[in-house]
Design a protein around this motif. Structure first.
Motif, mmCIF file in Angstrom:
data_model
loop_
_atom_site.group_PDB
_atom_site.id
_atom_site.type_symbol
_atom_site.label_atom_id
_atom_site.label_comp_id
_atom_site.label_asym_id
_atom_site.label_seq_id
_atom_site.Cartn_x
_atom_site.Cartn_y
_atom_site.Cartn_z
ATOM 1 N N ASP A 95 0.825 -1.209 0.000
ATOM 2 C CA ASP A 95 0.000 0.000 0.000
ATOM 3 C C ASP A 95 0.866 1.269 0.000
ATOM 4 O OD1 ASP A 95 -2.350 -1.416 -0.120
ATOM 5 O OD2 ASP A 95 -2.670 -1.420 2.046
ATOM 6 N N GLU A 96 2.015 1.210 0.676
ATOM 7 C CA GLU A 96 2.928 2.365 0.686
ATOM 8 C C GLU A 96 3.534 2.578 -0.706
ATOM 9 O OE1 GLU A 96 5.854 2.537 3.774
ATOM 10 O OE2 GLU A 96 4.462 1.763 5.289
ATOM 11 N N LEU A 97 3.889 1.492 -1.381
ATOM 12 C CA LEU A 97 4.431 1.609 -2.732
ATOM 13 C C LEU A 97 3.375 2.155 -3.692
ATOM 14 C CD1 LEU A 97 6.540 -1.683 -2.977
ATOM 15 C CD2 LEU A 97 7.412 0.662 -2.886
ATOM 16 N N ILE A 98 2.138 1.713 -3.521
ATOM 17 C CA ILE A 98 1.063 2.237 -4.370
ATOM 18 C C ILE A 98 0.910 3.743 -4.151
ATOM 19 C CG2 ILE A 98 -1.432 2.198 -4.773
ATOM 20 C CD1 ILE A 98 -1.363 -0.820 -4.208
ATOM 21 N N GLU A 99 1.007 4.179 -2.881
ATOM 22 C CA GLU A 99 0.931 5.617 -2.585
ATOM 23 C C GLU A 99 2.110 6.357 -3.220
ATOM 24 O OE1 GLU A 99 -0.119 9.305 -1.238
ATOM 25 O OE2 GLU A 99 -1.329 7.478 -1.299
ATOM 26 N N LEU A 100 3.298 5.773 -3.153
ATOM 27 C CA LEU A 100 4.476 6.386 -3.791
ATOM 28 C C LEU A 100 4.265 6.532 -5.295
ATOM 29 C CD1 LEU A 100 7.541 4.664 -2.056
ATOM 30 C CD2 LEU A 100 6.943 7.090 -1.989
ATOM 31 N N SER A 101 3.585 5.566 -5.880
ATOM 32 C CA SER A 101 3.395 5.592 -7.341
ATOM 33 C C SER A 101 2.515 6.762 -7.788
ATOM 34 C CB SER A 101 2.792 4.266 -7.828
ATOM 35 O OG SER A 101 1.416 4.171 -7.470
ATOM 36 N N THR A 102 1.770 7.330 -6.854
ATOM 37 C CA THR A 102 0.928 8.483 -7.212
ATOM 38 C C THR A 102 1.713 9.791 -7.172
ATOM 39 O OG1 THR A 102 0.204 8.918 -4.927
ATOM 40 C CG2 THR A 102 -1.074 7.319 -6.220
ATOM 41 N N GLN A 103 2.967 9.726 -6.697
ATOM 42 C CA GLN A 103 3.761 10.936 -6.530
ATOM 43 C C GLN A 103 4.910 11.050 -7.541
ATOM 44 O OE1 GLN A 103 5.080 10.887 -2.425
ATOM 45 N NE2 GLN A 103 3.082 10.168 -1.734
ATOM 46 N N VAL A 104 5.036 10.076 -8.422
ATOM 47 C CA VAL A 104 6.155 10.074 -9.365
ATOM 48 C C VAL A 104 5.725 10.660 -10.705
ATOM 49 C CG1 VAL A 104 7.313 8.121 -8.270
ATOM 50 C CG2 VAL A 104 5.631 7.702 -10.070
ATOM 51 N N GLU A 105 6.707 10.953 -11.535
ATOM 52 C CA GLU A 105 6.443 11.524 -12.854
ATOM 53 C C GLU A 105 6.455 10.403 -13.897
ATOM 54 O OE1 GLU A 105 8.432 14.785 -15.924
ATOM 55 O OE2 GLU A 105 8.959 14.823 -13.795
ATOM 56 N N TRP A 106 5.309 10.119 -14.477
ATOM 57 C CA TRP A 106 5.175 9.009 -15.407
ATOM 58 C C TRP A 106 5.557 9.422 -16.822
ATOM 59 C CZ3 TRP A 106 4.294 4.145 -13.778
ATOM 60 C CH2 TRP A 106 3.774 3.988 -12.486
ATOM 61 N N GLN A 107 6.168 8.482 -17.550
ATOM 62 C CA GLN A 107 6.527 8.701 -18.953
ATOM 63 C C GLN A 107 6.133 7.482 -19.767
ATOM 64 O OE1 GLN A 107 10.759 9.428 -18.890
ATOM 65 N NE2 GLN A 107 10.499 11.585 -18.368
ATOM 66 N N ASP A 108 5.843 7.698 -21.039
ATOM 67 C CA ASP A 108 5.505 6.577 -21.911
ATOM 68 C C ASP A 108 6.694 5.644 -22.065
ATOM 69 O OD1 ASP A 108 2.939 7.512 -22.327
ATOM 70 O OD2 ASP A 108 3.500 8.670 -24.103
ATOM 71 N N LEU A 109 6.427 4.356 -22.063
ATOM 72 C CA LEU A 109 7.454 3.354 -22.264
ATOM 73 C C LEU A 109 7.369 2.856 -23.701
ATOM 74 C CD1 LEU A 109 9.648 1.524 -20.935
ATOM 75 C CD2 LEU A 109 7.811 -0.103 -20.443
ATOM 76 N N LYS A 110 8.461 2.980 -24.430
ATOM 77 C CA LYS A 110 8.458 2.545 -25.830
ATOM 78 C C LYS A 110 8.255 1.041 -25.913
ATOM 79 C CE LYS A 110 11.521 6.241 -27.450
ATOM 80 N NZ LYS A 110 12.804 6.563 -28.102
ATOM 81 N N GLY A 111 7.469 0.620 -26.865
ATOM 82 C CA GLY A 111 7.248 -0.801 -27.031
ATOM 83 C C GLY A 111 5.868 -1.071 -27.602
ATOM 84 N N PRO A 112 5.512 -2.343 -27.679
ATOM 85 C CA PRO A 112 4.249 -2.726 -28.321
ATOM 86 C C PRO A 112 3.009 -2.354 -27.513
ATOM 87 C CG PRO A 112 5.345 -4.643 -27.385
ATOM 88 C CD PRO A 112 6.307 -3.503 -27.277
ATOM 89 N N GLY A 113 3.099 -2.369 -26.184
ATOM 90 C CA GLY A 113 1.931 -2.071 -25.352
ATOM 91 C C GLY A 113 1.901 -0.622 -24.912
ATOM 92 N N LYS A 114 0.753 -0.222 -24.344
ATOM 93 C CA LYS A 114 0.612 1.154 -23.861
ATOM 94 C C LYS A 114 0.968 1.209 -22.379
ATOM 95 C CE LYS A 114 -2.741 2.606 -27.317
ATOM 96 N NZ LYS A 114 -4.065 3.208 -27.594
ATOM 97 N N PHE A 115 2.267 1.166 -22.121
ATOM 98 C CA PHE A 115 2.764 1.181 -20.750
ATOM 99 C C PHE A 115 3.391 2.529 -20.424
ATOM 100 C CE2 PHE A 115 2.772 -3.286 -21.933
ATOM 101 C CZ PHE A 115 2.269 -3.898 -20.802
#
Length: 202
Positions: A95-115
């Motif tokens: 749950d703490e890691l999930i909370e941390l994930s809301t505070q980071v800067e997300w970027q598109d990951l190159k590849g076949p999927g939309k990650f």
């Protein structure tokens, strides 16, 4: 700097021999010295070169400042601690890691999927990084080669590796020098520890 041409007296030739030994003459001046080298200057130049090469060894060693030494050890300790903290992140409650994930800067990951991915911490000394990866839908991860071991913690959703389905709380560990291409059936949120030298495979 231009020097007057050498004259045929011993003091002047000696000065030119010293300048030649120290590399202080330009090409034209060195050519003038060459006229005398074989006969009069060669032995003297050799003597000056020997003396010049001994200078570095005659300088007394300067001890390292205690303050500098302390600062270097503090820097090393800090780096080691950071590496240790990087490993400890995998023991952080989900749950703490999930909370941390809301505070980071997300970027598109190159590849076949939309990650998307977000780097959380890095340790350049050990060439490692901790990062999040997420997808809101089914998708195939980029195929990649592990330069070192990789560990993945599933925080939400599902991850499929080698036909095995992993879900929240599951850990997937891959050995160094292996290649895989995971996928997700319904989307996922992952926390990963991997080498900075991993490479995508075509």
């Amino acid at each position: 700097m231009n020097h007057p041409a050498p004259q045929s007296n011993s003091e002047e030739l000696s000065n030119w021999a010293a300048l030649s030994a120290m590399g202080a003459l330009d090409d034209a001046e060195q050519q003038q010295v060459a006229k005398y080298s074989a006969e009069e200057l060669a032995p003297e130049i050799a003597g000056f070169e020997d003396a010049a090469s001994a200078i570095p060894y005659s300088v007394p060693a300067i001890p390292m400042s205690p303050n500098l030494k302390d600062r270097l050890f503090q820097r090393i300790d800090a780096t080691t601690l950071k590496a240790s903290e990087l490993y400890q992140l995998m023991s952080t409650p989900i749950d703490e890691l999930i909370e941390l994930s809301t505070q980071v800067e997300w970027q598109d990951l190159k590849g076949p999927g939309k990650f998307k991915h977000a780097v959380y911490q890095t340790n350049t000394l050990h060439r490692e990084l901790a990062f999040f990866v997420k997808s809101d839908q089914e998708g195939l991860f980029p195929k990649h080669h592990h330069a070192a071991g990789e560990e993945i913690l599933v925080l939400a959703g599902d991850l499929v590796v080698d036909d095995q389905v992993y879900q929240r709380g599951d850990r997937i560990i891959s050995a160094a020098d292996t290649i895989h291409q995971p996928s997700t059936r319904n989307g996922c949120l992952l926390f990963c520890m991997a080498s900075m030298d991993n490479q995508f495979v075509s």
